[in-house]
Design an enzyme around this catalytic site. Structure first.
Site, mmCIF file in Angstrom:
data_model
loop_
_atom_site.group_PDB
_atom_site.id
_atom_site.type_symbol
_atom_site.label_atom_id
_atom_site.label_comp_id
_atom_site.label_asym_id
_atom_site.label_seq_id
_atom_site.Cartn_x
_atom_site.Cartn_y
_atom_site.Cartn_z
ATOM 1 N N ARG A 249 0.831 -1.215 0.000
ATOM 2 C CA ARG A 249 0.000 0.000 0.000
ATOM 3 C C ARG A 249 0.865 1.266 0.000
ATOM 4 O O ARG A 249 2.072 1.204 -0.125
ATOM 5 C CB ARG A 249 -0.867 -0.008 1.267
ATOM 6 C CG ARG A 249 -1.604 -1.329 1.523
ATOM 7 C CD ARG A 249 -2.979 -1.221 1.023
ATOM 8 N NE ARG A 249 -3.809 -2.363 1.321
ATOM 9 C CZ ARG A 249 -4.811 -2.350 2.201
ATOM 10 N NH1 ARG A 249 -5.024 -1.291 2.973
ATOM 11 N NH2 ARG A 249 -5.595 -3.400 2.331
ATOM 12 N N LYS B 3 -2.974 -7.727 2.795
ATOM 13 C CA LYS B 3 -2.413 -6.389 2.640
ATOM 14 C C LYS B 3 -0.974 -6.326 3.136
ATOM 15 O O LYS B 3 -0.556 -7.154 3.961
ATOM 16 C CB LYS B 3 -3.271 -5.381 3.395
ATOM 17 C CG LYS B 3 -3.447 -5.716 4.870
ATOM 18 C CD LYS B 3 -4.183 -4.658 5.657
ATOM 19 C CE LYS B 3 -5.622 -4.509 5.272
ATOM 20 N NZ LYS B 3 -6.394 -3.717 6.260
ATOM 21 N N LYS C 75 2.165 -3.366 4.294
ATOM 22 C CA LYS C 75 2.402 -1.941 4.574
ATOM 23 C C LYS C 75 3.863 -1.654 4.900
ATOM 24 O O LYS C 75 4.496 -2.426 5.614
ATOM 25 C CB LYS C 75 1.531 -1.510 5.744
ATOM 26 C CG LYS C 75 0.054 -1.672 5.443
ATOM 27 C CD LYS C 75 -0.797 -1.251 6.611
ATOM 28 C CE LYS C 75 -2.265 -1.307 6.225
ATOM 29 N NZ LYS C 75 -3.122 -0.936 7.367
ATOM 30 N N CYS D 156 -10.132 6.495 14.270
ATOM 31 C CA CYS D 156 -10.397 6.012 12.914
ATOM 32 C C CYS D 156 -11.750 6.535 12.439
ATOM 33 O O CYS D 156 -12.502 7.119 13.208
ATOM 34 C CB CYS D 156 -10.402 4.490 12.905
ATOM 35 S SG CYS D 156 -11.872 3.801 13.689
ATOM 36 N N CYS E 194 -17.795 2.958 7.670
ATOM 37 C CA CYS E 194 -17.040 1.713 7.777
ATOM 38 C C CYS E 194 -17.959 0.539 8.097
ATOM 39 O O CYS E 194 -18.622 0.532 9.141
ATOM 40 C CB CYS E 194 -15.959 1.834 8.846
ATOM 41 S SG CYS E 194 -15.054 0.285 9.004
ATOM 42 N N CYS F 290 -13.407 -0.661 16.125
ATOM 43 C CA CYS F 290 -13.331 -2.130 16.164
ATOM 44 C C CYS F 290 -11.864 -2.508 16.313
ATOM 45 O O CYS F 290 -10.985 -1.657 16.208
ATOM 46 C CB CYS F 290 -13.953 -2.742 14.896
ATOM 47 S SG CYS F 290 -12.824 -2.840 13.493
ATOM 48 N N CYS G 23 -7.249 0.617 12.969
ATOM 49 C CA CYS G 23 -6.866 1.576 11.936
ATOM 50 C C CYS G 23 -6.241 2.868 12.477
ATOM 51 O O CYS G 23 -5.520 3.541 11.746
ATOM 52 C CB CYS G 23 -8.061 1.900 11.051
ATOM 53 S SG CYS G 23 -8.695 0.445 10.193
HETATM 54 FE FE1 SRM Z 1 -7.801 0.220 8.134
HETATM 55 C C1 SRM Z 1 -10.010 -2.091 7.097
HETATM 56 C C2 SRM Z 1 -9.936 2.642 7.304
HETATM 57 C C3 SRM Z 1 -5.318 2.446 8.503
HETATM 58 C C4 SRM Z 1 -5.957 -2.117 9.848
HETATM 59 N N1 SRM Z 1 -9.640 0.257 7.274
HETATM 60 C C5 SRM Z 1 -10.376 -0.821 6.887
HETATM 61 C C6 SRM Z 1 -11.638 -0.397 6.131
HETATM 62 C C7 SRM Z 1 -11.294 -0.353 4.676
HETATM 63 C C8 SRM Z 1 -12.900 -1.239 6.440
HETATM 64 C C9 SRM Z 1 -13.247 -2.380 5.542
HETATM 65 O O1 SRM Z 1 -12.406 -3.261 5.325
HETATM 66 O O2 SRM Z 1 -14.391 -2.421 5.100
HETATM 67 C C10 SRM Z 1 -11.796 1.003 6.731
HETATM 68 C C11 SRM Z 1 -12.555 2.018 5.864
HETATM 69 C C12 SRM Z 1 -13.273 3.011 6.747
HETATM 70 C C13 SRM Z 1 -13.814 4.176 6.010
HETATM 71 O O3 SRM Z 1 -15.046 4.302 5.943
HETATM 72 O O4 SRM Z 1 -13.042 4.981 5.519
HETATM 73 C C14 SRM Z 1 -10.385 1.337 7.105
HETATM 74 N N2 SRM Z 1 -7.629 2.153 7.815
HETATM 75 C C15 SRM Z 1 -8.653 3.011 7.573
HETATM 76 C C16 SRM Z 1 -8.206 4.448 7.670
HETATM 77 C C17 SRM Z 1 -8.923 5.380 6.702
HETATM 78 C C18 SRM Z 1 -8.398 4.899 9.129
HETATM 79 C C19 SRM Z 1 -8.280 6.377 9.391
HETATM 80 O O5 SRM Z 1 -9.086 6.825 10.183
HETATM 81 O O6 SRM Z 1 -7.411 7.050 8.861
HETATM 82 C C20 SRM Z 1 -6.704 4.266 7.423
HETATM 83 C C21 SRM Z 1 -6.340 4.320 5.971
HETATM 84 C C22 SRM Z 1 -4.878 4.139 5.788
HETATM 85 C C23 SRM Z 1 -4.390 4.337 4.390
HETATM 86 O O7 SRM Z 1 -4.388 5.472 3.934
HETATM 87 O O8 SRM Z 1 -3.969 3.357 3.766
HETATM 88 C C24 SRM Z 1 -6.496 2.850 7.944
HETATM 89 N N3 SRM Z 1 -5.944 0.152 8.933
HETATM 90 C C25 SRM Z 1 -5.126 1.221 9.102
HETATM 91 C C26 SRM Z 1 -4.073 0.899 10.013
HETATM 92 C C27 SRM Z 1 -3.004 1.857 10.518
HETATM 93 C C28 SRM Z 1 -1.726 1.759 9.768
HETATM 94 O O9 SRM Z 1 -1.653 1.068 8.742
HETATM 95 O O10 SRM Z 1 -0.762 2.378 10.202
HETATM 96 C C29 SRM Z 1 -4.269 -0.414 10.409
HETATM 97 C C30 SRM Z 1 -3.434 -1.185 11.452
HETATM 98 C C31 SRM Z 1 -2.136 -1.644 10.932
HETATM 99 C C32 SRM Z 1 -2.283 -2.951 10.251
HETATM 100 O O11 SRM Z 1 -2.546 -2.971 9.051
HETATM 101 O O12 SRM Z 1 -2.194 -3.991 10.927
HETATM 102 C C33 SRM Z 1 -5.444 -0.877 9.717
HETATM 103 N N4 SRM Z 1 -7.939 -1.811 8.377
HETATM 104 C C34 SRM Z 1 -7.130 -2.563 9.162
HETATM 105 C C35 SRM Z 1 -7.633 -3.915 9.197
HETATM 106 C C36 SRM Z 1 -7.010 -5.099 9.984
HETATM 107 C C37 SRM Z 1 -5.939 -5.771 9.231
HETATM 108 C C38 SRM Z 1 -5.480 -7.039 9.890
HETATM 109 O O13 SRM Z 1 -4.320 -7.389 9.759
HETATM 110 O O14 SRM Z 1 -6.282 -7.730 10.531
HETATM 111 C C39 SRM Z 1 -8.808 -3.924 8.405
HETATM 112 C C40 SRM Z 1 -9.737 -5.122 8.137
HETATM 113 C C41 SRM Z 1 -9.134 -6.090 7.192
HETATM 114 O O15 SRM Z 1 -8.130 -5.873 6.529
HETATM 115 O O16 SRM Z 1 -9.730 -7.176 7.105
HETATM 116 C C42 SRM Z 1 -8.980 -2.591 7.927
HETATM 117 FE FE1 SF4 Z 2 -13.470 0.593 10.574
HETATM 118 FE FE2 SF4 Z 2 -12.484 -0.824 12.544
HETATM 119 FE FE3 SF4 Z 2 -10.841 0.414 10.868
HETATM 120 FE FE4 SF4 Z 2 -12.239 1.837 12.566
HETATM 121 S S1 SF4 Z 2 -10.688 0.306 13.110
HETATM 122 S S2 SF4 Z 2 -12.027 2.278 10.375
HETATM 123 S S3 SF4 Z 2 -14.106 0.712 12.721
HETATM 124 S S4 SF4 Z 2 -12.182 -1.233 10.342
#
Ligand code: SRM
Ligand code: SF4
Length: 568
Positions: A148, A211, A213, A433, A439, A478, A482
């Protein structure tokens, strides 16, 4: 990559979807043309992620739409790819226009230094993608089972080597991009090239198991939370200001599932040191080993962090070195002092200035009293430097000539924004987040709730004389993590509407996870738990001792240095 035949039926169903998608084409073109519904078919929603977009629906409207027997209010989130969060003023102006024309009128700075749009409808998805591409930015591989957006320490004043280090983050991002022409064909009307099938030398036909990162950190700041990434590079800059190379970290991630201890957040291990010339090869081979060793049966066990725990860091490093054809050196010493941003105006080495603006939970919009979106748009009309997004969801107006500072201050004040606002340190160290209403995975509010909770915690801090003391607070709706809640000295993770798990004890430099302190509690109990702890911290802390360290020393919570101990 192995050529052995694969039994797709034995793997997670997403593997077949990726394989059948013909290098990420699926039937997206047909789905966009189907006017009978605002959605696309399930399999294509998974393919679409690799193009930087998620199908969502407005959860605030779900019940009412169901009552009226209407399909959910489908809409699309679009995430840009913007290595190191750098955006030029002309791009800013265009992105601002797109938010008004196609999305919900706001720009959302993410925790990975890029923008998201929310609320784009299917009929306008392609036009929005084209408008983004016209800015010379894109959304390729912003989501999906690929590498990403690559993060990079955002503070240009920090080191004379900053530009060079940022340049490496951009090159890593380019180097690991998928090869497929699907993006151009679907969104940009690119021609199908007959007879030349796509090839994905890095990703193959099924891309990665999950994914991936990458972040590049520039000590002493760990503003990218490098240890939360699958792969990290910690820049090592010599006393002479020259970039010597990077310590390489592997195996970080936040995601977990409530009630499933086999899933856990994990901080990355330092694997060694590489020179700048070796960076691209190290990145490529780390991704390639994860491609081949990662779990494709169980997506909840598919991130690199589990591969590392299953095989051990030493075996993983040996394999990377074997494929790269060189050995990594011993990691070199470095120090992080915090994972937060520094706010206000700061002068860089070259006499240019940088203004870090606090953006609450990354949402850039306008209200009656504060028009942040309008102000930044106006500034983008005359700003000659660039904008930088931080991984703490803030914006830096960077590289400002000394005599241009005042016009930026004036423009902000005209729109109700104090450039160096005297906000409490806890508010400035908090992030949430997105969660509701977009979401699909949110169990509780986050972005829409945290500001009001901070009002109350802020009052407790002030009563105890801690108004200017930073405690890192992170909230998510959740346990996917994120906003990196397991790196919060105080972490809140949604369990159900209005209910959160409370975690304590992460390290102030992003070097230690927190641990569950109380489960499934509402606001009244959150405040009742925090009030005595904060009062005690104010009384008993040692000089300079961060809250996360204090609660461990005082015996309120155990230190978690290894993800495997997170649930212990
Ligand atoms: Fe995230 C999924 C938003 C950073 C771990 N993340 C999602 C989704 C796409 C929900 C979905 O799968 O349907 C969310 C969309 C919400 C929305 O309505 O916008 C979402 N993630 C975000 C953002 C927008 C949060 C924010 O408030 O800024 C961040 C976008 C980052 C970017 O620009 O790429 C975001 N997500 C992160 C981070 C932080 C980081 O990377 O530093 C994490 C934790 C680090 C990691 O990856 O372990 C993160 N997002 C997840 C996960 C759990 C992944 C896992 O290993 O289990 C999911 C769910 C999944 O992948 O199944 C997820
Ligand atoms: Fe959605 Fe959970 Fe990521 Fe928040 S932490 S944006 S509720 S997937």
């Amino acid at each position: 990559m192995s050529d052995e035949p694969v039994d797709l039926d034995a793997l997670d169903p997403t593997e077949r979807i990726k394989y059948d998608s013909n290098y990420l084409r699926g039937t997206i073109i047909e789905g966009l043309a189907d006017e009978a519904t605002g959605s696309i078919v399930e399999a294509d929603t998974k393919v679409l992620k690799h193009h930087g977009s998620y199908q969502q629906d407005d959860r605030d409207l779900r019940t009412e739409r169901a009552r009226q027997k209407l399909e959910p209010a489908y809409q699309f989130m679009i995430r840009l790819r913007m290595p190191g969060g750098v955006c030029q003023p002309a791009q800013w102006r265009a992105l601002d226009d797109i938010a008004d024309r196609y999305a919900n009128g706001t720009l959302r700075v993410t925790t990975r230094q890029t923008f998201q749009y929310h609320g784009v409808i299917k009929r306008e998805l392609k036009a929005t993608m084209q408008a983004i591409n016209a800015t010379l930015l894109d959304t390729i591989a912003a989501c999906g089972d690929v590498n990403r957006n690559v993060n990079c320490g955002a503070n240009p004043h920090l080191s004379s080597a900053h530009h060079e280090i940022w340049e490496w983050s951009r090159r890593i991002s380019d180097h690991l991009l998928p090869n497929t022409r699907a993006y151009h064909e679907i969104w940009l009307d690119g021609e199908k090239v007959a007879g030349t099938p796509d090839q994905e030398p890095l990703y193959g036909e099924r891309y990665l198991p999950r994914k991936f990162k990458i972040a590049v950190a520039i000590p002493p700041m760990n503003d990218v939370d490098v240890y939360a990434n699958d792969l990290g590079f910690i820049a090592i800059v010599g006393d002479d200001g020259a970039l010597q190379g990077f310590n390489v970290t592997v195996g970080g991630g936040m995601g977990s599932t409530h009630g499933e201890p086999a899933t856990y957040p994990r901080l990355a291990d330092i694997m060694g040191f590489c020179t700048p010339e070796q960076v691209l090869e190290v990145a490529w081979q780390v991704v390639a080993v994860q491609r081949d060793w990662g779990d494709r049966v169980d997506r909840k066990h598919a991130r690199l962090k589990y591969t590392i725990d299953d095989h051990g860091v030493a075996a993983f490093r040996d394999e990377v070195e074997r494929r790269a054809g060189f050995r990594l050196e011993e990691a070199r010493p470095f120090l992080f002092d915090s994972n937060a941003d520094r706010y206000g105006w700061i002068e860089g080495d070259d006499g240019h200035w940088h203004l870090t603006l606090f953006v609450e939970n990354g949402r850039i919009g306008d209200t009656e009293s504060r028009q942040l979106k309008r102000a930044l748009r106006d500034i983008a009309e005359f700003h000659t430097g660039e904008f930088r997004l931080t991984a703490n969801q803030n914006v830096i107006i960077a590289n400002v000539a000394p005599d241009a500072r005042e016009s930026i201050n004036t423009r902000l004040r005209e729109h109700g924004i104090e450039p160096e606002a005297d906000l409490s340190a806890i508010r400035r160290s908090a992030m949430a987040c997105v969660a509701m209403p977009t979401c699909a995975l949110a169990m509780a509010e986050s972005e829409r709730y945290l500001p009001s909770l901070i009002d109350k915690i802020e009052a407790i801090m002030a009563t105890n004389g801690l108004r200017d003391d930073a405690i890192v607070v992170r909230m998510t709706g959740c346990p996917n993590g994120c906003a990196r809640p397991f790196l919060g000295e105080i972490g809140f993770v949604g369990k159900a509407p209005g209910k959160y798990n409370l975690y304590l004890g992460a390290g102030f430099q992003g070097q230690r996870l927190n641990k569950l302190y109380r489960e499934n509690i509402g606001e009244a109990q959150i405040l009742a738990e925090l009030e005595p702890l904060i009062a005690e911290y104010a009384r008993e802390r040692e000089s300079g001792e961060p809250f996360g360290d204090y609660v461990i020393r005082a015996g309120h919570i155990q230190a978690v240095t290894n993800g495997l101990d997170f649930h212990a």
